[in-house]
Enzyme design. Structure first.
Site, PDB file in Angstrom:
ATOM      1  N   HIS A  98       0.820  -1.218   0.000  1.00 33.38           N
ATOM      2  CA  HIS A  98       0.000   0.000   0.000  1.00 33.38           C
ATOM      3  C   HIS A  98       0.846   1.256   0.000  1.00 33.38           C
ATOM      4  O   HIS A  98       2.030   1.247   0.334  1.00 33.38           O
ATOM      5  CB  HIS A  98      -0.961   0.019   1.195  1.00 33.38           C
ATOM      6  CG  HIS A  98      -0.262   0.147   2.521  1.00 33.38           C
ATOM      7  ND1 HIS A  98       0.382  -0.910   3.125  1.00 33.38           N
ATOM      8  CD2 HIS A  98      -0.118   1.196   3.358  1.00 33.38           C
ATOM      9  CE1 HIS A  98       0.902  -0.502   4.274  1.00 33.38           C
ATOM     10  NE2 HIS A  98       0.622   0.778   4.437  1.00 33.38           N
ATOM     11  N   ASP A 100       0.281   5.138   1.763  1.00 31.13           N
ATOM     12  CA  ASP A 100      -0.549   5.550   2.893  1.00 31.13           C
ATOM     13  C   ASP A 100      -1.716   6.442   2.454  1.00 31.13           C
ATOM     14  O   ASP A 100      -1.520   7.467   1.785  1.00 31.13           O
ATOM     15  CB  ASP A 100       0.311   6.229   3.968  1.00 31.13           C
ATOM     16  CG  ASP A 100       1.128   5.206   4.756  1.00 31.13           C
ATOM     17  OD1 ASP A 100       0.694   4.042   4.845  1.00 31.13           O
ATOM     18  OD2 ASP A 100       2.195   5.575   5.278  1.00 31.13           O
ATOM     19  N   HIS A 256       4.748   0.236   0.408  1.00 34.88           N
ATOM     20  CA  HIS A 256       5.352  -0.523   1.504  1.00 34.88           C
ATOM     21  C   HIS A 256       4.367  -1.549   2.034  1.00 34.88           C
ATOM     22  O   HIS A 256       3.171  -1.462   1.770  1.00 34.88           O
ATOM     23  CB  HIS A 256       5.822   0.411   2.623  1.00 34.88           C
ATOM     24  CG  HIS A 256       4.725   1.226   3.251  1.00 34.88           C
ATOM     25  ND1 HIS A 256       4.178   2.325   2.621  1.00 34.88           N
ATOM     26  CD2 HIS A 256       4.076   1.102   4.423  1.00 34.88           C
ATOM     27  CE1 HIS A 256       3.246   2.839   3.397  1.00 34.88           C
ATOM     28  NE2 HIS A 256       3.152   2.122   4.497  1.00 34.88           N
ATOM     29  N   ARG A 271       4.420   6.282  14.307  1.00 34.55           N
ATOM     30  CA  ARG A 271       4.427   6.856  12.965  1.00 34.55           C
ATOM     31  C   ARG A 271       3.893   8.264  12.973  1.00 34.55           C
ATOM     32  O   ARG A 271       3.118   8.662  13.845  1.00 34.55           O
ATOM     33  CB  ARG A 271       3.615   5.993  12.003  1.00 34.55           C
ATOM     34  CG  ARG A 271       2.142   6.274  11.996  1.00 34.55           C
ATOM     35  CD  ARG A 271       1.389   5.163  11.314  1.00 34.55           C
ATOM     36  NE  ARG A 271       1.450   5.209   9.873  1.00 34.55           N
ATOM     37  CZ  ARG A 271       0.550   5.823   9.113  1.00 34.55           C
ATOM     38  NH1 ARG A 271      -0.444   6.466   9.657  1.00 34.55           N
ATOM     39  NH2 ARG A 271       0.640   5.790   7.807  1.00 34.55           N
TER      40      ARG A 271
HETATM   41  C1  OGA Z   1       2.620   2.506   8.309  1.00 38.24           C
HETATM   42  C2  OGA Z   1       2.839   1.089   7.992  1.00 38.24           C
HETATM   43  C3  OGA Z   1       4.386  -0.662   8.377  1.00 38.24           C
HETATM   44  C4  OGA Z   1       5.044  -1.350   9.507  1.00 38.24           C
HETATM   45  O1  OGA Z   1       3.043   2.941   9.401  1.00 38.24           O
HETATM   46  O2  OGA Z   1       2.041   3.218   7.480  1.00 38.24           O
HETATM   47  O3  OGA Z   1       2.333   0.619   7.015  1.00 38.24           O
HETATM   48  O4  OGA Z   1       6.009  -2.096   9.238  1.00 38.24           O
HETATM   49  N1  OGA Z   1       3.645   0.420   8.822  1.00 38.24           N
HETATM   50  O5  OGA Z   1       4.602  -1.196  10.660  1.00 38.24           O
HETATM   51 MN    MN Z   2       1.418   2.226   5.792  1.00 38.81          MN
END
Ligand code: OGA
Ligand code: MN
Length: 280
Positions: A98, A100, A256, A271
């Site tokens: 995806h 974000d 990612h 995050r």
């Molecule tokens: C995000 C996500 C990936 C992870 O924070 O947007 O997709 O490895 N995290 O936690």
């Molecule tokens: Mn993400």
């Protein structure tokens, strides 16, 4: 000013020799330039807290809208991404390829993830370069995509979560339906980076449900092909986390995904996101 070492052929770099809690303007400018070049920067050994991450995020611009949590106490824009120890639950934040929140009118330009506690194995984050994937298309395919707009939605995900919360005896199954396109947001299927002008595919597995003006039967094989293109091993970069690492990535250049492969261990990350432009 900064020490940048590539992590993989297509994207990603590790940056050493900087303290993210105290960046002067020239160093920040180099980091920004490196981010737009590599798509992902990883900073090991950064003993920073929520206030530092908050300030670092603000260096890039306004905080992004976060669709999923209310933040941590005192820092509404620092989102906990924590999986407690124990068996794996069926819904895992960040699973599947995806970008974000592409369903927002102004999706986050940049996302940052800071590790506090990492499992002894697994819990890696995998990235892919949508910029190199676009560059790898034929001129004919690029011409076909020119001007096309993707349709991005998360209503099928919310429905799957709601249905699982109501009845956990049914498998957790995310099935997009025709009606999910009705409230979808349209953005260019090929994005142009506002600073560097680089073009990149804006197609993912979680949210990209259709193409404006095309029937489902027409859009589905195109999107499936583009997803296979962006997820070719050639374009990947895998991040193995250590505690006190910060990763920042440009959602206009990469996809990612997280993996649910570290039960029964605990993983604690935080995050933050930077508000992006209306996609060009
Ligand atoms: C995000 C996500 C990936 C992870 O924070 O947007 O997709 O490895 N995290 O936690
Ligand atoms: Mn993400």
């Amino acid at each position: 000013l900064i020490d940048v070492e590539a992590l993989a052929a297509s994207m990603g770099a590790v940056v050493r020799g900087v303290d993210l809690a105290g960046l002067d303007d020239p160093t920040f400018a180099e980091i920004e330039r490196a981010l737009y070049h590599h798509g992902l920067l990883v900073f090991p050994d950064q003993k920073i807290g929520h206030a530092d991450q908050d300030a670092l995020t603000r260096r890039f611009g306004e905080h992004g809208v976060d669709a999923y949590t209310d933040g941590v106490p005192g820092f509404p824009d620092i989102q906990p991404v924590v999986r407690e120890a124990g068996p794996a639950p069926p819904i895992f934040f960040g699973a599947n390829w995806h970008t974000d929140s592409p369903f927002l009118p102004r999706p986050p330009a940049i996302s940052m993830l800071r590790s506090v506690e990492v499992p002894p194995f697994g819990g890696d984050t995998l990235y892919t370069s949508t910029r190199q994937a676009y560059a790898g298309l034929s001129d004919g395919m690029k011409a076909l995509l020119d001007g096309m707009r993707g349709l991005y939605s998360r209503s099928h995900l919310l429905r799957a979560i709601q249905q699982w919360e109501e009845d956990q005896s049914l498998p957790f199954d995310i099935v997009p339906g025709e009606h999910d396109l009705r409230d979808a947001t349209a953005h260019p299927l090929v994005r142009t980076h506002p600073v560097t002008g680089h073009k990149a595919l804006y197609v993912d597995e979680n949210y990209t449900l259709g193409i404006e003006g095309l029937r489902r039967a027409e859009a589905t094989p195109i999107l499936a092909y583009l997803l296979s293109q962006v997820t070719k091993p050639d374009y990947l970069c895998r991040v193995r986390w250590q505690p006190n690492m910060l990763a920042m990535w440009d959602n206009r250049l990469v996809l990612h995904q997280a993996f649910d492969d570290f039960a029964p261990h605990r993983r604690e990350m935080y995050r933050s996101t930077v508000l992006g432009e209306v996609p060009l």
